[in-house]
Design an enzyme around this catalytic site. Structure first.
Site, PDB file in Angstrom:
ATOM      1  N   ILE A 250       7.156  10.529  -9.261  1.00 23.37           N
ATOM      2  CA  ILE A 250       6.841  10.081 -10.623  1.00 23.37           C
ATOM      3  C   ILE A 250       7.998  10.445 -11.546  1.00 23.37           C
ATOM      4  O   ILE A 250       8.497  11.578 -11.536  1.00 23.37           O
ATOM      5  CB  ILE A 250       5.534  10.730 -11.118  1.00 23.37           C
ATOM      6  N   ARG A 281      -2.553  -1.518   3.793  1.00 25.37           N
ATOM      7  CA  ARG A 281      -3.723  -2.204   4.331  1.00 25.37           C
ATOM      8  C   ARG A 281      -3.729  -2.222   5.855  1.00 25.37           C
ATOM      9  O   ARG A 281      -4.770  -2.363   6.478  1.00 25.37           O
ATOM     10  CB  ARG A 281      -3.790  -3.637   3.802  1.00 25.37           C
ATOM     11  N   GLU A 285      -1.385   2.866   8.622  1.00 27.91           N
ATOM     12  CA  GLU A 285      -0.581   3.162   7.438  1.00 27.91           C
ATOM     13  C   GLU A 285      -1.234   4.291   6.645  1.00 27.91           C
ATOM     14  O   GLU A 285      -2.470   4.370   6.565  1.00 27.91           O
ATOM     15  CB  GLU A 285      -0.415   1.914   6.573  1.00 27.91           C
ATOM     16  N   GLU A 293       4.560  16.093  -7.697  1.00 24.68           N
ATOM     17  CA  GLU A 293       4.443  14.703  -8.151  1.00 24.68           C
ATOM     18  C   GLU A 293       5.078  13.754  -7.154  1.00 24.68           C
ATOM     19  O   GLU A 293       5.401  12.619  -7.495  1.00 24.68           O
ATOM     20  CB  GLU A 293       5.086  14.528  -9.539  1.00 24.68           C
TER      21      GLU A 293
END
Length: 396
Positions: A250, A281, A285, A293
């Site tokens: 971040i 998905r 994974e 962060e």
């Protein structure tokens, strides 16, 4: 002394029977030898005496049989009452697998599982009735298959058979054959024990989950990621398939905490975690929280194109999330930078090299302006884990 008296009684019975037989034979022979018109009083009296001996033997035998039946009933009642005092359910089955006896504990374990009319019924008949009432939870939906397996293993379990009954009840079933071929079944109620074990197992699962899950974000933690990376690295090396890793950090998170507070900072971490979690998905994974962060996304089987596509998707979704960040010099909302690494693992490299490469590429994305992703180049793969990630800007 008692044994001697028991031997004398059958001897008297045999003597009476023999006397009756001899008397009848002599009376018949005597009557045959008498001349026509001679007196038959003697043979008649002798035959009558033989008949009385036979009657006496019959009466004595009848009384003995009645006494034996009474004694057998008393013994059976004593056995039944003794079994009723036991804290286990007991059933006795004959050589044809027909129910001979059961105690009251059986019905205390489960209402109306046995009744007097069941005596003489076969095990299969009674179990089919139980299955029809859905009394055996483990067999619901596969009754015939369960029954066939149960009959095939009946009386052959070296260990107790754990069986679930309706109402979340559990019993251990012990089956043993007597030398006469009878089957004695003992049912021990282990419901409380099984329930406690299940509670303990659930607690252990929660503990195991907590040990591999980041409590704040709900993602996998660093420990779980390290295990997954090692496993996927070996699998990719065996199957010669690519492995990709995204390192996400971040931007200006310290300034966010300083400006909005640590409670808001925790919420920001959760929202970023949710965004990243929506970017994966495929099976296998993983998104994990790597540090304060920092996050990582592991993409087994993903080539560079897919890895870059995933990185771009993460940036777009984060932009759509719109988490305000007034203290950021990069943008008016929270952004992050991503380093992308992809390769075909082999035995000459360690998984840590991929982490170092992605980490180095991520720092280059920060140096290049943040809110973007960079792909690890050859120099990034060769960098040591202790080498500073910041690079000086080349002179013009």
């Amino acid at each position: 002394m008692k044994s001697s008296r028991n031997l004398v009684k059958p001897l008297w019975l045999a003597l009476l029977a023999l006397l009756a037989l001899v008397s009848e034979m002599i009376a018949w022979w005597w009557a045959v030898q008498l001349p026509v018109g001679g007196s038959r009083q003697g043979p008649t009296l002798l035959g009558l005496g033989g008949a009385l001996c036979a009657l006496g033997a019959f009466v004595w035998l009848w009384r003995r049989m009645s006494a034996a039946k009474l004694e057998a009933r008393r013994a059976r009642q004593l056995l039944a009452s003794s079994l009723d005092t036991l804290d286990v359910g007991v059933e006795i089955w004959d050589r044809q697998d027909r129910l001979v006896l059961y105690n009251k504990k059986i019905n205390l374990m489960h209402t109306l599982i046995r009744k007097p009319a069941d005596i003489g019924q076969t095990f299969e008949t009674l179990v089919r009735a139980d299955l029809g009432q859905h009394l055996i939870a483990a067999a619901i939906g596969r009754e015939e298959e369960w029954l066939a397996q149960r009959l095939a293993t009946r009386g052959r379990h070296p260990e107790p058979l754990l069986q679930e009954l309706a109402g979340n009840q559990w019993v251990n079933i012990y089956e043993n054959r007597t030398p006469e071929g009878y089957l004695v079944t003992a049912r021990v109620d282990v419901t409380e024990l099984v329930r406690k074990e299940k509670v303990l197992e659930a607690a252990n699962r929660r503990l195991a989950q907590q040990s591999t899950m980041d409590e704040l974000t709900g993602l996998a933690n660093r420990r779980r990621f390290d295990e997954a990376l090692a496993n996927e690295w070996q699998r990719a090396a065996r199957s010669l398939t690519p492995l990709s890793l995204l390192m996400v950090d971040i931007d200006h998170f310290k300034q966010y905490n300083d400006n909005y507070g640590h409670v808001a900072g925790d919420e920001c971490l959760r929202r970023v975690a949710g965004v990243l979690d929506h970017c994966v998905r495929r099976a296998g994974e993983m998104v994990a929280r790597y540090g304060g962060e920092e996050f990582v996304i592991l993409l087994p089987g993903a080539d560079m194109a897919h890895a870059c596509e995933t990185a771009q998707k993460c940036l777009q979704l984060m932009q759509q999330e719109i988490v305000p960040h007034a203290a950021s010099p990069t943008a008016d909302q929270v952004t992050f930078s991503i380093g992308v690494a992809c390769l075909l693992p082999d035995a000459t490299l360690e998984p840590a090299t991929m982490v170092n490469a992605a980490d180095t590429a991520m720092y280059r994305a920060k140096s290049g302006g943040r809110a973007r992703y960079e792909v690890a180049d050859q120099a990034d793969w060769e960098i040591d884990k202790d080498t500073p990630r910041t690079r000086p800007t080349p002179l013009a």
